[in-house]
Design a protein around this motif. Structure first.
Motif, mmCIF file in Angstrom:
data_model
loop_
_atom_site.group_PDB
_atom_site.id
_atom_site.type_symbol
_atom_site.label_atom_id
_atom_site.label_comp_id
_atom_site.label_asym_id
_atom_site.label_seq_id
_atom_site.Cartn_x
_atom_site.Cartn_y
_atom_site.Cartn_z
ATOM 1 N N GLN A 161 40.074 40.567 85.810
ATOM 2 C CA GLN A 161 39.516 41.763 86.459
ATOM 3 C C GLN A 161 39.176 41.479 87.846
ATOM 4 O O GLN A 161 39.525 42.312 88.823
ATOM 5 C CB GLN A 161 38.320 42.193 85.624
ATOM 6 C CG GLN A 161 37.593 43.449 86.425
ATOM 7 C CD GLN A 161 38.603 44.707 86.212
ATOM 8 O OE1 GLN A 161 38.890 45.033 85.304
ATOM 9 N NE2 GLN A 161 38.904 45.335 87.568
ATOM 10 N N ASP A 202 40.756 43.445 91.085
ATOM 11 C CA ASP A 202 39.951 43.921 91.979
ATOM 12 C C ASP A 202 40.378 43.490 93.369
ATOM 13 O O ASP A 202 40.497 44.240 94.243
ATOM 14 C CB ASP A 202 38.449 43.574 91.956
ATOM 15 C CG ASP A 202 37.768 44.217 90.669
ATOM 16 O OD1 ASP A 202 38.304 45.153 90.015
ATOM 17 O OD2 ASP A 202 36.875 43.556 90.211
ATOM 18 N N TRP A 261 42.118 45.911 96.356
ATOM 19 C CA TRP A 261 41.616 45.861 97.655
ATOM 20 C C TRP A 261 42.507 45.417 98.837
ATOM 21 O O TRP A 261 42.629 46.309 99.587
ATOM 22 C CB TRP A 261 40.309 44.704 97.648
ATOM 23 C CG TRP A 261 39.671 44.739 99.137
ATOM 24 C CD1 TRP A 261 38.928 45.492 99.804
ATOM 25 C CD2 TRP A 261 39.974 43.252 99.847
ATOM 26 N NE1 TRP A 261 38.610 44.847 101.100
ATOM 27 C CE2 TRP A 261 39.108 43.721 101.124
ATOM 28 C CE3 TRP A 261 40.692 42.293 99.754
ATOM 29 C CZ2 TRP A 261 39.110 42.625 102.138
ATOM 30 C CZ3 TRP A 261 40.451 41.495 100.794
ATOM 31 C CH2 TRP A 261 39.805 41.651 101.882
ATOM 32 N N GLU A 270 26.517 35.533 96.162
ATOM 33 C CA GLU A 270 26.408 36.771 96.085
ATOM 34 C C GLU A 270 25.677 37.538 97.143
ATOM 35 O O GLU A 270 25.941 38.545 97.685
ATOM 36 C CB GLU A 270 25.757 37.507 94.899
ATOM 37 C CG GLU A 270 26.780 37.116 93.458
ATOM 38 C CD GLU A 270 25.860 36.959 91.979
ATOM 39 O OE1 GLU A 270 24.686 37.018 92.241
ATOM 40 O OE2 GLU A 270 26.549 36.678 91.072
ATOM 41 N N PRO A 281 31.178 41.575 99.723
ATOM 42 C CA PRO A 281 30.679 42.915 99.722
ATOM 43 C C PRO A 281 29.561 43.493 100.489
ATOM 44 O O PRO A 281 29.579 44.604 100.709
ATOM 45 C CB PRO A 281 30.288 42.725 98.363
ATOM 46 C CG PRO A 281 30.849 41.626 97.478
ATOM 47 C CD PRO A 281 30.996 40.699 98.701
ATOM 48 N N PRO A 341 35.357 43.468 97.380
ATOM 49 C CA PRO A 341 34.791 43.554 96.138
ATOM 50 C C PRO A 341 34.273 42.210 95.564
ATOM 51 O O PRO A 341 33.081 42.442 94.705
ATOM 52 C CB PRO A 341 35.933 43.987 95.059
ATOM 53 C CG PRO A 341 37.346 43.549 95.867
ATOM 54 C CD PRO A 341 36.907 43.461 97.098
ATOM 55 N N TRP A 342 34.467 41.222 95.953
ATOM 56 C CA TRP A 342 33.754 39.962 95.883
ATOM 57 C C TRP A 342 33.840 39.086 96.825
ATOM 58 O O TRP A 342 34.476 39.287 98.080
ATOM 59 C CB TRP A 342 34.547 39.123 94.797
ATOM 60 C CG TRP A 342 34.918 39.822 93.279
ATOM 61 C CD1 TRP A 342 35.895 40.878 92.988
ATOM 62 C CD2 TRP A 342 33.915 40.014 92.162
ATOM 63 N NE1 TRP A 342 35.548 41.191 91.875
ATOM 64 C CE2 TRP A 342 34.494 40.765 91.397
ATOM 65 C CE3 TRP A 342 32.667 39.500 91.975
ATOM 66 C CZ2 TRP A 342 33.732 41.176 90.107
ATOM 67 C CZ3 TRP A 342 32.041 39.852 90.846
ATOM 68 C CH2 TRP A 342 32.730 40.516 89.870
ATOM 69 N N TYR A 374 33.133 49.705 94.703
ATOM 70 C CA TYR A 374 32.175 48.816 94.392
ATOM 71 C C TYR A 374 31.109 48.802 95.444
ATOM 72 O O TYR A 374 29.890 48.191 95.199
ATOM 73 C CB TYR A 374 32.676 47.274 94.390
ATOM 74 C CG TYR A 374 33.488 47.011 95.723
ATOM 75 C CD1 TYR A 374 32.928 46.664 96.818
ATOM 76 C CD2 TYR A 374 34.726 47.375 95.763
ATOM 77 C CE1 TYR A 374 33.839 46.371 97.933
ATOM 78 C CE2 TYR A 374 35.699 47.186 96.810
ATOM 79 C CZ TYR A 374 35.291 46.667 98.069
ATOM 80 O OH TYR A 374 35.844 46.577 99.112
ATOM 81 N N LEU A 375 31.175 49.589 96.422
ATOM 82 C CA LEU A 375 29.923 49.716 97.257
ATOM 83 C C LEU A 375 29.680 51.403 97.417
ATOM 84 O O LEU A 375 28.438 51.616 97.316
ATOM 85 C CB LEU A 375 30.621 49.635 98.755
ATOM 86 C CG LEU A 375 30.901 48.215 99.109
ATOM 87 C CD1 LEU A 375 31.664 48.631 100.343
ATOM 88 C CD2 LEU A 375 30.106 47.415 99.011
#
Length: 181
Positions: free
Chosen positions: A4, A8, A12, A79, A111, A131-132, A178-179
């Protein structure tokens, strides 16, 4: 989860980076399947530096005709953008310590990416929002070759910011689920 994350990042790259032409050099290697997306399993900085070293070696040792660039996705670490930004200092030291300077460089995407002296919701930040957390490994030789034949390379960031500012709310939701999802 690994698949996944890879999907993603692929989407992107396809929809944002290439689709909006944020990087005019990305479409060809992506279409030719010379972009490697590596999903790191690292849960601490030491393991991530080991992943970085392995991917730098792979990129350096693989002919450009087979592998142009590598994107390392970091789903289990960094993160927080401040932590990520501080880790980039280690990346720079790593490149210097192991002699990659002048051969490879690392571009950064996150992100919550925020350029210095901008507000968090500044549309220009979207140019580097992925996304990451990502580390993009780039061959300097390839970059120099492309830049030598690209007019107005200094205008790319300004054009990209203008593209982001021109996006409708619906476009932002579609391109950055994702935002804004």
């Amino acid at each position: 989860m690994e698949e996944q994350v890879r999907e993603d990042v692929r989407q992107w790259l396809e929809k944002v980076v290439i689709g909006l032409n944020l990087c005019p050099f990305a479409a060809k290697p992506f279409a030719e399947r010379r972009v490697r997306i590596h999903v790191s399993a690292a849960t601490d900085e030491e393991a991530l530096l080991n992943d970085l070293q392995s991917e730098l070696e792979r990129l350096s040792d693989t002919p450009v005709a087979e592998l142009e660039t590598t994107v390392i996705a970091i789903p289990h670490l960094l993160e927080n953008f401040d932590d990520y930004n501080q880790f980039l200092d280690l990346v720079d030291l790593w490149l210097e310590q192991f002699g990659w300077e002048g051969e490879l460089q690392v571009a950064s995407f996150h992100p919550d990416y925020q350029f210095a002296e901008t507000e968090p919701d500044d549309a220009g930040n979207l140019t580097n929002r992925s996304p990451w957390p990502l580390l993009h490994l780039i061959r300097e030789e390839s970059l120099e070759a492309v830049l030598a034949h690209f007019p107005d390379v200094d205008q790319i960031p300004e054009h990209n910011i203008a593209r982001m500012k021109a996006l409708s709310d619906e476009d932002k939701q579609r391109l950055f689920p994702y935002l804004f999802g």
